[in-house]
Design a protein around this motif. Structure first.
Motif, PDB file in Angstrom:
ATOM      1  N   PHE A   1      90.566  54.439   0.094  1.00 39.78           N
ATOM      2  CA  PHE A   1      91.986  54.881  -0.062  1.00 39.78           C
ATOM      3  C   PHE A   1      92.115  55.158  -1.358  1.00 39.78           C
ATOM      4  N   ASN A   2      92.634  56.578  -1.499  1.00 36.62           N
ATOM      5  CA  ASN A   2      92.891  56.936  -2.915  1.00 36.62           C
ATOM      6  C   ASN A   2      91.676  57.015  -3.854  1.00 36.62           C
ATOM      7  N   GLY A   3      90.480  57.141  -3.347  1.00 34.25           N
ATOM      8  CA  GLY A   3      89.266  56.831  -3.952  1.00 34.25           C
ATOM      9  C   GLY A   3      88.975  57.706  -5.335  1.00 34.25           C
ATOM     10  N   GLU A   4      89.418  58.952  -5.017  1.00 34.11           N
ATOM     11  CA  GLU A   4      89.324  60.159  -6.147  1.00 34.11           C
ATOM     12  C   GLU A   4      89.968  59.729  -7.302  1.00 34.11           C
ATOM     13  N   TYR A   5      91.376  59.455  -6.974  1.00 34.51           N
ATOM     14  CA  TYR A   5      92.430  58.866  -8.053  1.00 34.51           C
ATOM     15  C   TYR A   5      91.810  57.661  -8.828  1.00 34.51           C
ATOM     16  N   ALA A   6      91.307  56.670  -7.919  1.00 34.98           N
ATOM     17  CA  ALA A   6      90.873  55.461  -8.594  1.00 34.98           C
ATOM     18  C   ALA A   6      89.507  55.930  -9.408  1.00 34.98           C
ATOM     19  N   PHE A   7      88.570  56.479  -9.023  1.00 34.81           N
ATOM     20  CA  PHE A   7      87.474  57.022  -9.766  1.00 34.81           C
ATOM     21  C   PHE A   7      87.653  57.746 -10.934  1.00 34.81           C
ATOM     22  N   ARG A   8      88.882  58.439 -11.116  1.00 35.86           N
ATOM     23  CA  ARG A   8      89.226  59.312 -12.397  1.00 35.86           C
ATOM     24  C   ARG A   8      89.575  58.432 -13.240  1.00 35.86           C
ATOM     25  N   ARG A   9      90.604  57.425 -12.903  1.00 39.87           N
ATOM     26  CA  ARG A   9      91.358  56.623 -13.935  1.00 39.87           C
ATOM     27  C   ARG A   9      90.122  55.487 -14.377  1.00 39.87           C
TER      28      ARG A   9
ATOM     29  N   LEU B   1      95.456  51.409 -11.414  1.00 42.33           N
ATOM     30  CA  LEU B   1      95.712  52.260 -10.579  1.00 42.33           C
ATOM     31  C   LEU B   1      97.252  52.568 -10.565  1.00 42.33           C
ATOM     32  N   ASN B   2      98.069  51.956 -11.469  1.00 42.17           N
ATOM     33  CA  ASN B   2      99.507  52.043 -11.562  1.00 42.17           C
ATOM     34  C   ASN B   2     100.376  52.162 -12.857  1.00 42.17           C
TER      35      ASN B   2
ATOM     36  N   LEU C   1      85.662  46.776 -15.238  1.00 39.48           N
ATOM     37  CA  LEU C   1      85.218  47.802 -14.890  1.00 39.48           C
ATOM     38  C   LEU C   1      83.937  48.169 -14.380  1.00 39.48           C
ATOM     39  N   GLU C   2      82.885  47.506 -14.823  1.00 35.82           N
ATOM     40  CA  GLU C   2      81.530  47.149 -13.940  1.00 35.82           C
ATOM     41  C   GLU C   2      81.596  47.035 -12.717  1.00 35.82           C
ATOM     42  N   ASN C   3      82.115  45.890 -12.280  1.00 39.88           N
ATOM     43  CA  ASN C   3      82.465  45.411 -11.002  1.00 39.88           C
ATOM     44  C   ASN C   3      83.493  46.233 -10.222  1.00 39.88           C
ATOM     45  N   TYR C   4      84.258  46.886 -10.661  1.00 39.17           N
ATOM     46  CA  TYR C   4      85.195  47.334  -9.792  1.00 39.17           C
ATOM     47  C   TYR C   4      84.674  48.239  -8.667  1.00 39.17           C
ATOM     48  N   GLN C   5      84.992  48.144  -7.575  1.00 40.69           N
ATOM     49  CA  GLN C   5      84.499  48.963  -6.420  1.00 40.69           C
ATOM     50  C   GLN C   5      85.795  49.988  -5.941  1.00 40.69           C
ATOM     51  N   ILE C   6      85.288  51.454  -6.096  1.00 40.84           N
ATOM     52  CA  ILE C   6      86.244  52.385  -5.717  1.00 40.84           C
ATOM     53  C   ILE C   6      86.681  52.253  -4.213  1.00 40.84           C
ATOM     54  N   PRO C   7      87.823  51.940  -3.926  1.00 40.69           N
ATOM     55  CA  PRO C   7      88.343  52.116  -2.437  1.00 40.69           C
ATOM     56  C   PRO C   7      88.070  53.377  -1.700  1.00 40.69           C
TER      57      PRO C   7
END
Length: 102
Positions: free
Chosen positions: A72-80, A43-44, A64-70
């Motif tokens: 808050f800032n979900g679209e940003y996290a999804f893109r990264r 994220l940073n 990566l497989e286990n990461y849950q998109i939050p």
């Protein structure tokens, strides 16, 4: 060689953590600490792909497989996350504005 000072500056400005702490987390295999380190980098980081190479390929795939998109800032996290999946594991690109138009 990893730029641990940049990782500290980009990702851990809010925590008191050292280069040795980061190295120990990666070596430890502690899932909770690895997830925290991964999320901070995902994220940073200003050098996302380079900094994610701190993890071995097997670790990175699991993270990566286990990461849950939050929420808050979900679209940003999804893109990264999707960019990392595409770059490291040839997964499909799901970000429309980054797809090549044929």
């Amino acid at each position: 060689m990893y730029n641990y000072q940049r990782i500290l500056k980009d990702c851990f400005w809010d925590l008191d953590i050292s280069v040795d702490d980061i190295k120990n987390i990666v070596k430890s295999g502690d899932a909770k600490k690895l997830n925290m380190l991964f999320e901070k980098i995902l994220l940073n980081s200003t050098a996302l792909f380079h900094d994610l190479e701190i993890f071995d390929k097997k670790q990175l795939k699991i993270l990566l497989e286990n990461y849950q998109i939050p929420q808050f800032n979900g679209e940003y996290a999804f893109r990264r996350k999707n960019m990392a999946e595409v770059y490291f594991f040839d997964k499909p690109l799901l970000i429309d504005e980054l797809k090549w138009i044929a």
